[in-house]
Scaffold this active site. Structure first.
Site, short mmCIF file in Angstrom:
data_model
loop_
_atom_site.label_atom_id
_atom_site.label_comp_id
_atom_site.label_asym_id
_atom_site.label_seq_id
_atom_site.Cartn_x
_atom_site.Cartn_y
_atom_site.Cartn_z
N THR A 53 46.72 23.20 69.82
CA THR A 53 46.69 22.64 71.17
C THR A 53 45.29 22.35 71.65
O THR A 53 45.04 21.42 72.39
CB THR A 53 47.36 23.64 72.14
N THR A 95 47.76 28.27 68.75
CA THR A 95 48.00 29.64 69.21
C THR A 95 49.23 30.28 68.59
O THR A 95 49.29 31.50 68.49
CB THR A 95 48.14 29.68 70.75
N ASP A 96 50.20 29.47 68.16
CA ASP A 96 51.45 30.06 67.65
C ASP A 96 51.20 31.10 66.57
O ASP A 96 51.79 32.18 66.59
CB ASP A 96 52.36 28.97 67.08
N LYS A 142 50.39 37.02 70.36
CA LYS A 142 50.76 36.07 71.42
C LYS A 142 52.01 36.61 72.10
O LYS A 142 53.06 36.72 71.48
CB LYS A 142 51.03 34.68 70.81
#
Lengths: 460, 637
Positions: free
Chosen positions: A107, A184-185, A263
């Site tokens: 992202t 970020t996943d 996360k």
């Protein structure tokens, strides 16, 4: 191959555009049975229907025009558009510490994808730099693109590639710190992997991402990048860390240990949390405050990328109703390791015990962690735990399930000896196992402000 | 200059209206669309950066907003905000009720309806939207609104969009927004610049207002916001934001026209003085030395707090800084306002001002002139501030003054009550639009056919028809339309009661009760219908309506029978009335004897006390008159 001039269009819509000899980015006057519209033809999402033309009106708004109403299209101009940030207008100071910013997608580097209408990682690290010229005030930052990957597409082979690049930057090019832009996943997986692979790290390797894409004025990418570069430049850390928003506000970033971070929210800026412990530190406005001292320090010397991995490992949650064939399949297809995210203290249901037993008998390493995420597993407390231990399951102590998975991939790359694997999986290597779980390590420390939590606790 | 020849100056104006819709949820999340004055449950701090538009360009508005260097703080509420409003969750499916209302309005405005809707992002950097953009759905274009004269004013766009957060206050470079209003569905209607004089602007605003308020929209202060787009030949489009009252329109238009004329005069004067762009320089001089022993209390006082007195030359601007561009407002004041908004620096001094009022000596002025190498026609400006902020302020001054060479800069200005306006931001262009990557396109499909089937008449047509059909004043018909109760009005008149009575009850009576502070929103259609049914069966008199409505407002669970009991409003028979009148006259016989006919008033008053609401007041007065006449005649005989 040249790009399709009618990218995204197919079927009837493509036919009609071809008939009038116009293409994407043609400025046109479209006559329909109802009205006349002027604007620019935009590439259309492949996932949308084939019965509309996407037009950007002169007012800037986009609309879809049904092709069965189109009576004429006239091209009045053409200007292909490239969405590229201008070249960074900054002067690099070679006296400042040399930091390298490696881009892996995600992202933080995202922009619009006309194929899907959603966002894809497409910005180069140089463009990121153009977006955040302040980076030049902190360090002599060099940027390089490694991959344009969606985070979910990451895999152990890529961890190895990243590790080798980091090794090269530090050993051969003398980088004083490395920043890694990443989706970020799966950022937590990669940070754990690099924590095991990069041995004897002399400088910080700071992983960073963003939860709002950089094509939005509200993107968290800017502050996350500034904070990450600050940590890479100024901190005395010699470890792999993750640096992301500490709160929903644009105020401070938290520095998390690579093996303890997870996360915890699908979309919030402060999604990343250190689990079961307090973060290593805090960074704000160019200043770093370390919250603890038990981390490896920055030093002289070379890093060694110990990149042997065995990707034949699975990570499985147990749940009420899980079928034994989930395990059987892994055994039958030649897996070498299984990490279980068991329930509670580290349990698995009775109806998969036989399959687990068979797996272990066939020399598959089965490691137990807890899907509670917080807390140690305790397999001596209940009878089931003891049964599992007796069977030969390796207790994963208080490792996060994802970290245990990454660790098993790495450990099995080095040895498949029963005792050695058990020994390594139950011994702390890179901060993944916590000996003493502190009272304040359960959420509270990382909440927006302690005052707010106090208030909530008082109210209930 | 009170009579402006609008045709001659090439006047063009259009209107932009934002009206909140009456819906059960917000446009892109499921929160309740309501405002609050409570103390915030949480505060969130954010900063914003410019981003490229879809065509790969930066929008100037964003660059200027970024230059303001603002910290934005949001006041949020657990009860009415979710994580969407703080830009922490992607949008939910849009509220189709809102889209339908907008489609209906687009049809009533004779617009071309978009078949496949695309959600667009309109980027804003002022902090009014936490994600940095307003999500907007373009539903229609190419429509018109007819004026009473028959002239058609074109409609450029009809959008369904989310409202922005409410600006609460600004403290220095910190701006506070409240998140309650954010996301409330709006319709945005933009007209073409077809109005050729202020009267047409007024008529257009009136018609659009009527149209909006006859559809499903929120009512009350702040639910409708009108902006004006004004330009003259050689000038530029200037957006005047926040026109609260229609009465302001004419004055605002006039003052903006005056401003544009004055700015064009400045342009011409600069050209005749042979001033060119290159002559404007960021050449700022520190003039602390000149003022180190100054007698000026103003300068001395400010220099104690701030670091430097920074001055700059404005070529050819002598006499022009002091030029009046709006009633009571000089160009220099405009510059000072701009500087404060853009940089926070206050107290800009320019050479067209009287230096004596600041206690600045001629010698100081002259020395400053030498330092800046002023020549004939040149002007100067100085500020006293921190070095960085001072330079920032003077950069803004130089940039804005340089724009004088071009004429009127296109910008957004805040409408002020005195008819003037103040710069707020650069006008946003099409480069601030970007497709919303979080939402797929929406196909309208058969929604439109359903809306077409129940499409109401245009209010200006409807009011004429109603006036004729029910034999009521057009103004009364308009009031019913504006109250949004045409269907109820028609239903009740169908019961067989006087349309005028129904209309006044639905408009004046309810409004009066609301003004008294009664919760009239509790009064439901069924309540009103039950009252008028009782009236048509002569169970109650029309005088009782007011009292019954009060009871319903305070306790909507009551039935009509219960309210009548509470008011002891059983009806009075004619015999009982006559008995009552006879009794009252007998008791007050002396009064009747002495006053004769003039005793009617007092007697009527006493009778009404007993009989009010139980029997029609007309009958009461008739019977009192009859009885009085009988008694008095008997007396004579």
């Amino acid at each position: 191959m040249a790009e399709d001039p009618l990218k995204g269009y197919s079927g009837e819509a493509k036919t009609i555009l071809e008939k009038y000899e116009v293409k994407n980015w043609s400025q046109v006057v479209i006559e329909t049975t109802e009205t006349t519209l002027t604007g620019t033809i935009l590439p259309r999402s492949e996932l949308a229907d084939t019965k509309h033309i996407t037009l950007k009106l002169d007012t800037g708004y986009n609309i879809g025009i049904p092709i069965d109403t189109v009576t004429n299209i006239k091209e009045i101009g053409f200007e292909a558009v490239e969405y590229r940030l201008p070249k960074p207008d900054v002067v690099l100071d070679p006296k400042k510490p040399r930091i390298v910013l490696l881009g892996c997608g995600g992202t933080i580097a995202c922009r619009l994808d006309y194929r899907s209408g959603a966002v894809i990682p497409a910005l180069t690290p140089e463009e990121l730099y153009s977006m955040v010229p302040e980076l030049a005030d902190i360090a002599y930052v060099e940027t390089r693109l490694l991959f344009e990957l969606l985070s979910e597409d990451m895999k152990p082979e890529y961890w190895v590639k990243i590790a080798k690049e980091v090794e090269k930057e530090i050993n051969e090019k003398n980088a004083k710190g490395v920043v890694l832009g990443h989706g970020t996943d799966t950022l937590g997986f990669t940070s754990a992997a690099l924590s095991f692979i990069l041995k004897n790290l002399p400088v910080p390797v700071v992983m960073v991402g963003s939860q709002r894409s950089s094509d939005r004025p509200s993107s968290d990418a800017v502050i996350n990048l500034i904070n990450a570069v600050t940590v890479a430049t100024k901190s005395d850390i010699g470890e792999v860390v993750v640096c992301m928003h500490g709160t929903s506000s644009d105020n401070y970033g938290l520095i998390h240990r690579g093996t303890r971070v997870r996360k915890m929210h699908t979309s919030r800026r402060d999604a990343f949390r250190t689990i079961g412990d307090i973060p290593l530190g805090k960074v704000q406005d160019g200043k770093i405050v370390m919250l603890r001292n038990d981390y490896n320090k920055r030093k002289e010397g070379n890093v060694f990328a110990d990149t042997k991995v065995d990707p034949k490992v699975a990570l499985i949650y147990t749940y009420p109703g899980i079928h034994a064939d989930v395990i059987d399949h892994l055994v039958d297809t030649g897996y070498h390791g299984i990490v279980l995210g068991g329930t509670g203290l580290g349990h698995a249901p009775i109806y998969i015990l036989d399959s687990l037993k068979r797996a272990i008998e066939e020399d598959i390493f089965v490691v137990m962690t807890s899907q509670c995420l917080f807390g140690h597993i305790g397999m001596n407390v209940y009878v089931r735990g003891r049964d599992l231990l007796t069977m030969g399951i390796i207790p994963g102590v208080n490792m996060l399930p994802e970290t245990a998975y990454v660790k098993l991939v790495w450990v099995l790359g080095h040895t498949q000896n029963k005792d050695e694997v058990r020994e390594r999986m139950t011994t702390n290597i890179s901060g993944e196992i916590i000996d003493r779980e502190l009272f304040n390590a359960y959420f509270v420390y990382q909440a927006e402000t302690d005052k707010r939590i106090e208030k909530i606790l008082k109210e209930f | 200059m009170s009579t402006i020849d609008y045709e001659k100056i090439g006047f063009k104006a259009g209107i932009e209206i934002h009206q909140e819709l009456e819906t059960s949820r917000k446009l892109f999340c499921l929160c309740s669309p309501e405002l609050t004055t409570d103390k915030a449950d949480f505060l969130i701090t954010r900063y914003f950066r410019p981003v490229l538009g879809e065509l790969g360009e930066y929008d100037r508005q964003m660059i200027v907003e970024f230059d303001k260097d603002l910290t934005v703080i949001y006041e949020g509420y657990n009860r009415i905000n979710c994580s969407y409003e703080i830009d922490e969750t992607p949008p939910f499916e849009p509220d189709f009720e809102s889209i339908d209302i907008c489609l209906e309005l687009a049809l009533l405005l004779n617009a071309h309806i978009v078949d496949e809707l695309h959600v667009c992002r309109k980027n804003y950097l002022d902090g009014s939207v936490p994600c940095g953009f307003q999500r907007t759905i373009y539903v229609g274009t190419d429509g018109y609104v007819p004026l009473p004269s028959g002239k058609k004013i074109g409609i450029t766009t009809i959008c369904c969009e989310e409202d922005a957060a409410r600006k609460i206050k600004q403290e220095g470079r910190k701006v506070f927004y409240r998140l309650d209003r954010l996301g409330i569905p709006l319709v945005e209607i933009v007209t073409d610049p077809d109005c050729s004089n202020p009267d047409e602007v007024f008529e257009t605003a009136l018609r659009l207002g009527l149209l909006l308020r006859s559809s499903k929209v929120k009512r009350g202060i702040g639910t409708i916001r009108q902006d004006l787009n004004v330009s003259i030949k050689g000038g530029a489009r200037v957006e005047l934001k926040g026109v609260q009252k229609l009465d302001w329109l004419t004055k605002l238009v006039e003052n903006e026209v005056k401003r544009q004329i004055a700015l064009l005069e400045i342009t011409n004067e600069l050209k005749s003085r042979n001033i060119t762009e290159e002559m404007f320089k960021y050449d700022f001089k520190n003039a602390n030395n000149i003022f180190k022993d100054t007698e000026s209390k103003f300068v001395k006082g400010k220099l104690k707090k701030e670091k430097v007195l920074l001055a700059v030359k404005l070529p050819g601007m002598s006499g022009l800084l002091g030029k009046e561009i709006q009633p009571g407002k000089r160009f220099g004041t405009e510059l000072a306002e701009r500087v404060t908004i853009q940089t926070g620096v206050k107290g800009l001094i320019h050479s067209d001002e009287n230096m004596e009022q600041y206690g600045i000596s001629d010698k100081e002025t002259q020395t400053l002139g030498k330092l800046l190498e002023l020549e004939k026609n040149d002007a100067f400006v100085f500020v006293i501030a921190d070095e960085d902020k001072g330079s920032h302020a003077l950069r803004v001054v130089v940039d804005r003054t340089k724009q004088c060479l071009e004429g009127v800069p296109p910008e957004t200005r805040a409408a002020l009550e005195n008819g003037n306006s103040m710069f707020t931001r650069e006008l946003g262009g099409e480069a601030r639009l970007y497709p919303d990557t979080d939402t797929p396109p929406i196909i309208i499909g058969d929604r439109l056919d359903k809306i077409k089937k129940t499409l109401p008449k245009e209010p200006w047509v409807l009011e004429k028809e109603m006036a004729e059909k029910y034999d009521i004043e057009k103004s009364l018909a308009r009031k019913i339309i504006l109250s949004g109760r045409v269907p109820l009005f028609e239903k009740i008149t169908g019961i067989g009661v006087s349309p005028v009575l129904v209309a006044t009850t639905l408009t004046q009576t309810l409004v009066a009760l609301r003004r008294e502070g009664l919760p009239v929103e509790n009064i439901a259609e069924e309540h009103l219908i039950s009252i008028f049914k009782a009236l048509s069966k002569k169970k109650i008199a029309k005088e009782a309506i007011d009292e019954i409505l009060r009871l319903f407002a305070e306790d909507p669970s009551l039935t009509l029978e219960k309210t009548l009991e509470q008011l002891s409003l059983e009806t009075m028979s004619l015999e009982d009335l006559q008995k009552l009148i006879a009794e009252v006259i007998e008791k007050n016989y002396d009064l009747v004897k002495s006053k004769g006919d003039r005793a009617f008033g007092p007697i009527m008053g006493i009778v009404m006390k007993e009989a009010r609401g139980k029997i029609d007041g007309k009958i009461i007065s008739e019977k009192v008159r009859e009885e009085l006449k009988r008694i008095l005649e008997a007396k004579v005989n």
